[in-house]
Design a protein around this motif. Sequence first.
Motif, PDB file in Angstrom:
ATOM      1  N   HIS A   1       1.226  -0.769  -0.019  1.00  0.00           N
ATOM      2  CA  HIS A   1       0.355   0.206   0.125  1.00  0.00           C
ATOM      3  C   HIS A   1       1.341   1.393  -0.499  1.00  0.00           C
ATOM      4  O   HIS A   1       0.499   2.205  -0.928  1.00  0.00           O
ATOM      5  CB  HIS A   1      -0.565   0.078   1.513  1.00  0.00           C
TER       6      HIS A   1
ATOM      7  N   VAL B   1       2.891   2.028  -3.138  1.00  0.00           N
ATOM      8  CA  VAL B   1       2.708   1.898  -4.518  1.00  0.00           C
ATOM      9  C   VAL B   1       1.672   3.528  -4.225  1.00  0.00           C
ATOM     10  O   VAL B   1       1.240   4.150  -5.020  1.00  0.00           O
ATOM     11  CB  VAL B   1       0.836   1.070  -4.676  1.00  0.00           C
ATOM     12  N   ALA B   2       1.202   3.595  -2.754  1.00  0.00           N
ATOM     13  CA  ALA B   2       0.442   5.150  -2.485  1.00  0.00           C
ATOM     14  C   ALA B   2       1.795   6.676  -3.160  1.00  0.00           C
ATOM     15  O   ALA B   2       1.816   7.459  -3.504  1.00  0.00           O
ATOM     16  CB  ALA B   2       0.467   5.130  -1.141  1.00  0.00           C
TER      17      ALA B   2
ATOM     18  N   THR C   1       1.684   6.647  -7.181  1.00  0.00           N
ATOM     19  CA  THR C   1       1.062   7.263  -7.340  1.00  0.00           C
ATOM     20  C   THR C   1       0.772   8.927  -7.510  1.00  0.00           C
ATOM     21  O   THR C   1      -0.091   9.799  -7.163  1.00  0.00           O
ATOM     22  CB  THR C   1      -0.050   6.714  -7.212  1.00  0.00           C
TER      23      THR C   1
ATOM     24  N   ARG D   1       0.532  10.357  -3.602  1.00  0.00           N
ATOM     25  CA  ARG D   1      -0.355   9.854  -2.279  1.00  0.00           C
ATOM     26  C   ARG D   1       0.962  10.133  -1.296  1.00  0.00           C
ATOM     27  O   ARG D   1       2.009  10.143  -2.034  1.00  0.00           O
ATOM     28  CB  ARG D   1      -1.138   9.160  -2.232  1.00  0.00           C
TER      29      ARG D   1
ATOM     30  N   THR E   1      -3.375   7.384   3.988  1.00  0.00           N
ATOM     31  CA  THR E   1      -2.043   8.380   3.122  1.00  0.00           C
ATOM     32  C   THR E   1      -3.714   9.288   2.768  1.00  0.00           C
ATOM     33  O   THR E   1      -4.157   9.643   2.799  1.00  0.00           O
ATOM     34  CB  THR E   1      -1.945   7.107   1.689  1.00  0.00           C
TER      35      THR E   1
ATOM     36  N   THR F   1      -3.707   1.751  -5.576  1.00  0.00           N
ATOM     37  CA  THR F   1      -2.760   1.547  -3.417  1.00  0.00           C
ATOM     38  C   THR F   1      -3.572   0.823  -2.941  1.00  0.00           C
ATOM     39  O   THR F   1      -3.139   0.144  -2.278  1.00  0.00           O
ATOM     40  CB  THR F   1      -2.903   2.747  -2.712  1.00  0.00           C
TER      41      THR F   1
END
Length: 227
Positions: free
Chosen positions: A47, A50-51, A54, A56, A73, A85
Motif C-alpha cells: 500500500h 504504490v501510494a 502514484t 499520494r 495516505t 493503492t
Amino acid sequence: MDLFRPQAAPAEWLVIATAVAALAVTVPRRVWLLARNAITIAHEGGHALVALATGRRLQAITLHSDTSGLTVTRGRPTGLGVVLTLTAGYTAAPLLGLGGAALLGAGLVTLLLWAATALLLAMLVMIRNAYGVLTVLVTGAAFLLVSWLTGPEVQALFAYAVVWFLLLGGVRPAFELQFRRRRGGAPDSDADQLARLTHVPAGVWLLFFHTVSICCLIGGCRWLLPF
C-alpha cells in the motif's frame, strides 16, 4: 561485497526442503498466526509503496498483534491513485515473492537480501505504533544478521525459504478475506473499498487477488524448482 555476483543455487533437495518448511508455517493455524505478521508487513508495505509511486502522501503505517494493519495516505479520495493503492495490499506479498524468485533464478541472493533489508528500513520510518516497530525491527534484524554473519550456503537457504513463504503465504490471505466476508465480516476490506470506488463487485476484486497470487506462485515455481 558484490551485489550482482551470481551465486550457485542450493542442491535440489535443499530447495525442495525450503519449500516444505515454508508450507509448514503457512498451513497450520497456530504457526500461521505468528508467521502472518511477515505477510502483513508486505501487505502494508505494498500500500505504502504504490501510494508514493502514484503521488499520494504517506502519513502512517500501523501493524497490530492480530496481524491486521493500516496504511494511512492523503490525496484524492477517488481516482486511479487510490484504486492502485488499495489493489497493492493483497498482491504485494505474491509479487514480491515472484520478484524474489526471479532474483534467485539469476543467482542474485545477496542482492535479494540487501534489497529486502533496505525496504524494511524504509518502512520503519513510517511505522507509528510500538508493535509495528518491533515487528519490522525483528524482521529486518533477521535479514541483516543472515547477510553479515553467515556464509553463502546459509544465505541462499534463508533467501529461498523467504521467497517460498511469500509465494505460498501470499495465497492464503485472500481466501481468509473471502471466508470473513461470507460470514458478514470485513465490511471495509480492500475489496469492499475498491467495490465502492469502482462499482466493480467486491467478489471480482477477490477473484483478481486470487488470480495474482496463484499466478505468482506458478511463475515462482518455474524459477525456483530445479526441474
